[in-house]
Motif scaffolding. Sequence first.
Motif, PDB file in Angstrom:
ATOM      1  N   ILE A 167      49.558  17.994  34.593  1.00  0.00           N
ATOM      2  CA  ILE A 167      49.901  16.616  34.258  1.00  0.00           C
ATOM      3  C   ILE A 167      49.150  16.262  32.975  1.00  0.00           C
ATOM      4  O   ILE A 167      47.913  16.308  32.942  1.00  0.00           O
ATOM      5  CB  ILE A 167      49.515  15.648  35.380  1.00  0.00           C
ATOM      6  CG1 ILE A 167      50.246  16.012  36.675  1.00  0.00           C
ATOM      7  CG2 ILE A 167      49.816  14.208  34.984  1.00  0.00           C
ATOM      8  CD1 ILE A 167      49.801  15.202  37.880  1.00  0.00           C
TER       9      ILE A 167
ATOM     10  N   THR B 182      48.397   9.007  34.541  1.00  0.00           N
ATOM     11  CA  THR B 182      48.151  10.400  34.931  1.00  0.00           C
ATOM     12  C   THR B 182      47.268  10.509  36.173  1.00  0.00           C
ATOM     13  O   THR B 182      47.499  11.369  37.032  1.00  0.00           O
ATOM     14  CB  THR B 182      47.507  11.187  33.777  1.00  0.00           C
ATOM     15  OG1 THR B 182      46.309  10.518  33.357  1.00  0.00           O
ATOM     16  CG2 THR B 182      48.462  11.314  32.604  1.00  0.00           C
TER      17      THR B 182
ATOM     18  N   HIS C   5      48.450  12.199  39.598  1.00  0.00           N
ATOM     19  CA  HIS C   5      47.681  13.350  40.071  1.00  0.00           C
ATOM     20  C   HIS C   5      47.287  13.163  41.534  1.00  0.00           C
ATOM     21  O   HIS C   5      47.457  14.066  42.369  1.00  0.00           O
ATOM     22  CB  HIS C   5      46.428  13.488  39.195  1.00  0.00           C
ATOM     23  CG  HIS C   5      45.728  14.797  39.305  1.00  0.00           C
ATOM     24  ND1 HIS C   5      44.404  14.967  38.964  1.00  0.00           N
ATOM     25  CD2 HIS C   5      46.147  16.018  39.711  1.00  0.00           C
ATOM     26  CE1 HIS C   5      44.051  16.222  39.150  1.00  0.00           C
ATOM     27  NE2 HIS C   5      45.088  16.890  39.608  1.00  0.00           N
TER      28      HIS C   5
ATOM     29  N   GLU D  41      39.861  15.818  36.849  1.00  0.00           N
ATOM     30  CA  GLU D  41      40.495  16.279  35.621  1.00  0.00           C
ATOM     31  C   GLU D  41      39.928  17.630  35.207  1.00  0.00           C
ATOM     32  O   GLU D  41      38.813  17.996  35.575  1.00  0.00           O
ATOM     33  CB  GLU D  41      40.262  15.270  34.500  1.00  0.00           C
ATOM     34  CG  GLU D  41      40.957  13.952  34.690  1.00  0.00           C
ATOM     35  CD  GLU D  41      40.961  13.129  33.412  1.00  0.00           C
ATOM     36  OE1 GLU D  41      40.872  13.715  32.317  1.00  0.00           O
ATOM     37  OE2 GLU D  41      41.050  11.896  33.522  1.00  0.00           O
TER      38      GLU D  41
ATOM     39  N   LYS E  27      45.225  18.418  35.717  1.00  0.00           N
ATOM     40  CA  LYS E  27      45.485  17.208  34.935  1.00  0.00           C
ATOM     41  C   LYS E  27      44.431  16.994  33.862  1.00  0.00           C
ATOM     42  O   LYS E  27      43.230  17.114  34.125  1.00  0.00           O
ATOM     43  CB  LYS E  27      45.521  16.004  35.868  1.00  0.00           C
ATOM     44  CG  LYS E  27      45.690  14.661  35.166  1.00  0.00           C
ATOM     45  CD  LYS E  27      44.432  13.830  35.265  1.00  0.00           C
ATOM     46  CE  LYS E  27      44.606  12.504  34.540  1.00  0.00           C
ATOM     47  NZ  LYS E  27      43.440  11.623  34.672  1.00  0.00           N
TER      48      LYS E  27
ATOM     49  N   PRO F 229      44.617  14.581  29.878  1.00  0.00           N
ATOM     50  CA  PRO F 229      45.282  14.188  28.637  1.00  0.00           C
ATOM     51  C   PRO F 229      44.958  15.124  27.484  1.00  0.00           C
ATOM     52  O   PRO F 229      45.755  15.274  26.558  1.00  0.00           O
ATOM     53  CB  PRO F 229      44.732  12.778  28.386  1.00  0.00           C
ATOM     54  CG  PRO F 229      44.361  12.264  29.746  1.00  0.00           C
ATOM     55  CD  PRO F 229      43.840  13.470  30.470  1.00  0.00           C
TER      56      PRO F 229
ATOM     57  N   THR G 196      53.283  12.280  30.624  1.00  0.00           N
ATOM     58  CA  THR G 196      53.477  10.841  30.780  1.00  0.00           C
ATOM     59  C   THR G 196      53.394  10.165  29.410  1.00  0.00           C
ATOM     60  O   THR G 196      52.681  10.629  28.510  1.00  0.00           O
ATOM     61  CB  THR G 196      52.425  10.237  31.720  1.00  0.00           C
ATOM     62  OG1 THR G 196      51.121  10.507  31.189  1.00  0.00           O
ATOM     63  CG2 THR G 196      52.545  10.834  33.112  1.00  0.00           C
TER      64      THR G 196
END
Length: 427
Positions: A116, A124, A128, A193, A252, A254, A275
């Motif tokens: 993700i 996110t 998740h 994350e 996950k 970014p 996303t």
Amino acid sequence: MPVQQVHIKSPFILKTVNKVGALIEASGLPSLRLDVKEILDHAQTQTGHSLDDPVPRLGLETLVRSLNLEAKLNLFGRFAIRNLVRRSVASRLNVEGALPSLAEGSPSAIREPVFIIGMPRSGTSILHALLHLDRNHRAPLSWECLLPFPAPRAKDYESNARAETVRREFEQLFRLVPDFKKKHYMEADSPQECIGITALNFVSYQFLAMAYVPTYLEWFMSADQSQNLRWHKTFLEFLQSGGVVANRWLLKSPVHMMRLPAVFDVYPDAKVIATHRDPARVVPSTASLISSMRSLYSDQEDTKRTGREQLSTWSDYLNRFLVDRQRLDKEGQIVDVQFETFQRNQMAVVDSIYARFGWKLHPEDRERMEEFLREQPHGKHGVHEYSLEEFDIEQKEIKTYFGDYLDFLENATDANHSLVRGPGSGE
């Protein structure tokens, strides 16, 4: 230019400790500086292993230099970050020490992991947490990344001393930064994350979220991300060696947006959920979260500086993402999700993702997801308020920095702002 500070409510004892630290600095007495040799010696004494891999060692050296020279940590920050770094080195060494026996155990192969990705503050974390409730998915948990050794076992996975230790630490964090919960969902047993994994390689955005370290940021941007994700894969293999496994790893971050080629290099069969949200909402929201974190460790956090940094950083990441995505030609393995669509009806988006990837959602797992959403309504811990103006950013700058991405959103979104381009979409 005067520093624009962020104001948070801190306990009296924390304010007192930091005032003492400031007096020590002002008096000219030796300050508490982080020292690479002391950190490595401490970890070796704890674990019986030494850090021989040049990549995490270089990352550690760069981080420590940047922290000492640029971060302007308060007394609490120096102690807290030193302890975190010590723990990260020790965890890395313990995992490396277990790898020879791991090879003998022949862990299950990692197939079709789910990543993700997407800008911070674009849904996110909740996505998740939702997908983690599917029995087919296995996400690394917060406590597993902070205290991974020994590899988690099924018999005490739900309740153990390491998880309880991390739970107490998180409760302390929430007391020190009262507004943190309304900005970011985080529990000891919630999915973590990937920055928690790459932190053990010292090539991680985690440290950038905690302190202003521009030298480390510059180094991080040019680091070998394929090597970084090879460590990531090794860590996942270590975690599942204890017997806690599922059909798919659920991952996950970014930050994966800026290393999409590395993701597919190390995990060629990966599935990616990207996303999307208007950068004018994402940038100040992210800057607000990071300013809150940094203000815990430094009394000189500059919100405007952080806002400019986030504007530049995420513009760079998104531009890389768009260029790499076009070059990689992996559209059959990528699904896009609009934040507004997800916020409006989370389960409808989940159903769309499952349909696109050909997954089956068991009724019991759906029920757990729906219960989670009922227990985590929007604004449960307060409303996170932010604006571009708070960080001295103008709307026209969003268009300048994110022009290509805004064009991508405009071209990709259909009239109903629904799930956009992905496998089976007919595009």
